[in-house]
Design a protein around this motif. Sequence first.
Motif, PDB file in Angstrom:
ATOM      1  N   ALA A  18       0.874  -1.407  -0.074  1.00 46.23           N
ATOM      2  CA  ALA A  18      -0.165   0.105  -0.093  1.00 46.23           C
ATOM      3  C   ALA A  18       0.811   1.383  -0.188  1.00 46.23           C
ATOM      4  CB  ALA A  18      -0.688   0.258   1.285  1.00 46.23           C
ATOM      5  N   LEU A  21       2.571   1.805  -3.484  1.00 47.12           N
ATOM      6  CA  LEU A  21       1.641   2.292  -4.321  1.00 47.12           C
ATOM      7  C   LEU A  21       1.233   3.699  -4.004  1.00 47.12           C
ATOM      8  CD1 LEU A  21      -0.832  -1.015  -4.771  1.00 47.12           C
ATOM      9  CD2 LEU A  21       1.029  -0.116  -6.473  1.00 47.12           C
ATOM     10  N   HIS A  53      -7.933   4.319  -5.420  1.00 49.78           N
ATOM     11  CA  HIS A  53      -7.041   3.147  -4.600  1.00 49.78           C
ATOM     12  C   HIS A  53      -7.698   2.166  -3.918  1.00 49.78           C
ATOM     13  CE1 HIS A  53      -3.211   5.382  -5.632  1.00 49.78           C
ATOM     14  NE2 HIS A  53      -2.591   4.404  -5.088  1.00 49.78           N
ATOM     15  N   PRO A  57      -7.914  -1.862  -6.807  1.00 51.86           N
ATOM     16  CA  PRO A  57      -7.557  -3.032  -6.168  1.00 51.86           C
ATOM     17  C   PRO A  57      -8.459  -3.951  -5.940  1.00 51.86           C
ATOM     18  CG  PRO A  57      -6.664  -1.232  -4.927  1.00 51.86           C
ATOM     19  CD  PRO A  57      -7.454  -0.551  -6.034  1.00 51.86           C
ATOM     20  N   GLY A  60      -9.230  -5.478  -9.154  1.00 53.69           N
ATOM     21  CA  GLY A  60      -7.972  -6.433  -9.556  1.00 53.69           C
ATOM     22  C   GLY A  60      -8.093  -7.814  -8.694  1.00 53.69           C
ATOM     23  N   MET A  61      -8.350  -7.444  -7.320  1.00 53.70           N
ATOM     24  CA  MET A  61      -8.345  -8.873  -6.551  1.00 53.70           C
ATOM     25  C   MET A  61      -9.417  -9.868  -7.016  1.00 53.70           C
ATOM     26  SD  MET A  61      -7.064  -7.533  -2.915  1.00 53.70           S
ATOM     27  CE  MET A  61      -7.725  -5.820  -2.828  1.00 53.70           C
ATOM     28  N   SER A 120      -3.582   5.749  -9.931  1.00 56.34           N
ATOM     29  CA  SER A 120      -4.174   4.825  -9.271  1.00 56.34           C
ATOM     30  C   SER A 120      -4.155   3.399 -10.154  1.00 56.34           C
ATOM     31  CB  SER A 120      -5.399   4.835  -8.755  1.00 56.34           C
ATOM     32  OG  SER A 120      -5.706   6.090  -7.961  1.00 56.34           O
ATOM     33  N   SER A 123      -2.492   0.308  -8.764  1.00 57.28           N
ATOM     34  CA  SER A 123      -3.032  -0.553  -7.802  1.00 57.28           C
ATOM     35  C   SER A 123      -3.873  -1.524  -8.431  1.00 57.28           C
ATOM     36  CB  SER A 123      -4.301   0.386  -7.044  1.00 57.28           C
ATOM     37  OG  SER A 123      -3.526   1.395  -6.376  1.00 57.28           O
ATOM     38  N   ALA A 126      -1.724  -4.480  -8.904  1.00 54.78           N
ATOM     39  CA  ALA A 126      -1.217  -4.885  -7.355  1.00 54.78           C
ATOM     40  C   ALA A 126      -2.440  -5.755  -7.054  1.00 54.78           C
ATOM     41  CB  ALA A 126      -0.655  -3.681  -6.821  1.00 54.78           C
ATOM     42  N   GLY A 127      -3.554  -5.127  -7.200  1.00 59.54           N
ATOM     43  CA  GLY A 127      -4.654  -6.031  -6.754  1.00 59.54           C
ATOM     44  C   GLY A 127      -4.915  -7.220  -7.315  1.00 59.54           C
ATOM     45  N   ALA A 141      -7.668  -3.355   0.273  1.00 62.13           N
ATOM     46  CA  ALA A 141      -8.331  -2.300  -0.265  1.00 62.13           C
ATOM     47  C   ALA A 141      -8.248  -1.104   0.492  1.00 62.13           C
ATOM     48  CB  ALA A 141      -9.569  -2.472  -0.713  1.00 62.13           C
ATOM     49  N   SER A 144      -4.905   0.358   0.882  1.00 64.53           N
ATOM     50  CA  SER A 144      -4.365   0.948  -0.276  1.00 64.53           C
ATOM     51  C   SER A 144      -5.032   2.423  -0.412  1.00 64.53           C
ATOM     52  CB  SER A 144      -4.767   0.054  -1.430  1.00 64.53           C
ATOM     53  OG  SER A 144      -4.311   0.776  -2.852  1.00 64.53           O
TER      54      SER A 144
END
Length: 187
Positions: A18, A21, A53, A57, A60-61, A120, A123, A126-127, A141, A144
């Motif tokens: 976090a 980023l 942010h 994520p 993305g996660m 962002s 992020s 990265a997520g 999250a 971040s």
Amino acid sequence: MSLSLPQWGQWMTLILIAIALGMDAFSLGVGLGLRGIRRSRALMISGVIGMFHVLLPLFGMGLGRYVSTLVGNLAAIVGGGLLCFLGVNMLVQGFRGSAEGTMLHHNSFWGMMLFALSVSLDSLSAGLSLGLFHSNVIGAALLSGVSGGTLGILGMAAGRRAGTWIGEYGEILGGAILLYLGVQFLW
């Protein structure tokens, strides 16, 4: 409630990611601060950065968790590789000094949204990487978002008071952290 050693390790990793980023927001925030920005506008921009942010994520996660069911054991390699890629990219941008040349017109609504989105986007990747490792989604999250928003406002404040070198070093530090964590996942 007591955390086990692996749980502490996971939380420390999430905190470091976090912060790394958020260094992108810090770096570009310094550039905005150097140009002069009102406190109320800086707070608004940092809030939007924090929101992106959190949202990127999360997306993305979710995607990362889906992909991890498809690739199985390759998830750690792919996730570590993504973190290494992000780290190297931030290092290259930091050494090139690209934080100054990427300023968007932040005074309009859409300009502010594009600025916040641009800082962002890392992020999201990265997520995706964190989703491959099945990390704590909500915790990652929120960390971040808090980190991105806080470092964004700190960067704008520092830019108002200091020189351009802070932004470049912030991005280099963030890139080094992501590269280190990526190598640890690959090792």
